[in-house]
Design a protein around this motif. Structure first.
Motif, PDB file in Angstrom:
ATOM      1  N   ALA A 139       0.640  -2.225   5.457  1.00 62.53           N
ATOM      2  CA  ALA A 139       0.857  -1.219   4.412  1.00 62.53           C
ATOM      3  C   ALA A 139       0.173   0.083   4.806  1.00 62.53           C
ATOM      4  CB  ALA A 139       0.278  -1.703   3.089  1.00 62.53           C
ATOM      5  N   VAL A 140       0.791   1.175   4.434  1.00 62.53           N
ATOM      6  CA  VAL A 140       0.186   2.501   4.529  1.00 62.53           C
ATOM      7  C   VAL A 140       0.646   3.233   3.280  1.00 62.53           C
ATOM      8  CG1 VAL A 140      -0.078   4.611   5.868  1.00 62.53           C
ATOM      9  CG2 VAL A 140       0.395   2.477   7.047  1.00 62.53           C
ATOM     10  N   GLU A 141      -0.300   3.495   2.375  1.00 64.96           N
ATOM     11  CA  GLU A 141       0.086   4.052   1.084  1.00 64.96           C
ATOM     12  C   GLU A 141      -0.842   5.174   0.649  1.00 64.96           C
ATOM     13  OE1 GLU A 141       1.131   1.242  -1.986  1.00 64.96           O
ATOM     14  OE2 GLU A 141       1.249  -0.365  -0.508  1.00 64.96           O
ATOM     15  N   THR A 142      -0.305   6.047  -0.178  1.00 60.61           N
ATOM     16  CA  THR A 142      -1.067   7.137  -0.782  1.00 60.61           C
ATOM     17  C   THR A 142      -1.177   6.864  -2.278  1.00 60.61           C
ATOM     18  OG1 THR A 142      -0.221   8.708   0.843  1.00 60.61           O
ATOM     19  CG2 THR A 142      -1.104   9.629  -1.203  1.00 60.61           C
ATOM     20  N   PHE A 143      -2.356   7.137  -2.824  1.00 60.75           N
ATOM     21  CA  PHE A 143      -2.591   6.934  -4.254  1.00 60.75           C
ATOM     22  C   PHE A 143      -3.326   8.142  -4.815  1.00 60.75           C
ATOM     23  CE2 PHE A 143      -2.716   2.798  -2.183  1.00 60.75           C
ATOM     24  CZ  PHE A 143      -1.849   2.050  -2.970  1.00 60.75           C
ATOM     25  N   GLN A 144      -3.139   8.383  -6.096  1.00 63.62           N
ATOM     26  CA  GLN A 144      -3.885   9.387  -6.838  1.00 63.62           C
ATOM     27  C   GLN A 144      -4.907   8.624  -7.679  1.00 63.62           C
ATOM     28  OE1 GLN A 144      -5.835  11.717  -8.479  1.00 63.62           O
ATOM     29  NE2 GLN A 144      -4.425  13.051  -7.388  1.00 63.62           N
ATOM     30  N   CYS A 145      -6.183   8.806  -7.376  1.00 56.92           N
ATOM     31  CA  CYS A 145      -7.251   8.052  -8.060  1.00 56.92           C
ATOM     32  C   CYS A 145      -7.225   8.229  -9.571  1.00 56.92           C
ATOM     33  CB  CYS A 145      -8.616   8.454  -7.521  1.00 56.92           C
ATOM     34  SG  CYS A 145      -8.991   7.690  -5.948  1.00 56.92           S
TER      35      CYS A 145
END
Length: 186
Positions: A139-145
């Motif tokens: 997996a390679v993912e971007t998240f907004q905390c």
């Protein structure tokens, strides 16, 4: 002191590593070693946790993990591209590990608006034994905390006042642990 909710997820990761006989190595930037601290709070984790590289600066990411200067210049350190190279680099540097995870991001303050609170996490697995085998990305993912904090509020009562940055670090650490667990359970 590591909050109990992080210890709980770290314990689940330890159990999954134990069940599968796998070893984990991690690379942390914006969490500054918080995930490693969660693991090292667990008795017996040294069988399954190889260690952590805290690579806060660009130069350290490049020299310790082999992140390409072009990647940082084109995408910055708050990118899935950088997270990917961090995870693959730390796995390459740790032959005994079969699984690697990395996290990078900008947790503020003073972040550019498009990066404020953003984290990027990568998980890589070694699919065959030996250094000649290329690892694969799980997996390679971007998240907004801030969005993660709204969706899954932190379930603890701090005894001291935490800054937004500290809440984001705790949220980012939990998300990284959850992605590692997902990789182990797949």
């Amino acid at each position: 002191m590591v909050p109990e909710f992080l210890i709980q997820v770290a314990t689940q990761v330890k159990e999954a590593l134990t069940l599968r006989g796998q070893r984990l190595v991690i690379a942390e930037s914006c969490t500054g070693g918080l995930v490693a601290t969660s693991f090292t709070s667990l008795p017996g984790i040294s069988e399954y946790f190889c260690g952590s590289a805290v690579v806060y600066r660009w130069d350290t990411k490049m020299k310790w993990l082999g992140v390409k200067p072009e990647t940082l210049e084109k995408y910055t350190d708050v990118s899935v591209e950088t997270a990917r190279e961090m995870a693959l680099g730390v796995l390459k540097q740790t032959p005994e590990a079969s699984l690697a995870a990395s996290i990078t991001g900008h947790l503020g303050p003073d972040a550019p608006q498009q990066q404020d609170g953003m984290i990027c996490i990568a998980v890589a697995v070694r699919t065959a034994s030996g250094l000649d085998s290329s690892p694969e990305l799980f997996a390679v993912e971007t998240f907004q905390c801030d969005r993660l904090m709204e969706e899954v509020p932190l379930d603890f009562q701090p005894s001291v006042d935490f800054t937004l940055r500290q809440y984001r670090q705790l949220t980012a650490a939990r998300q990284m642990l959850k992605l590692i667990l997902a990789a182990l359970e797949s």
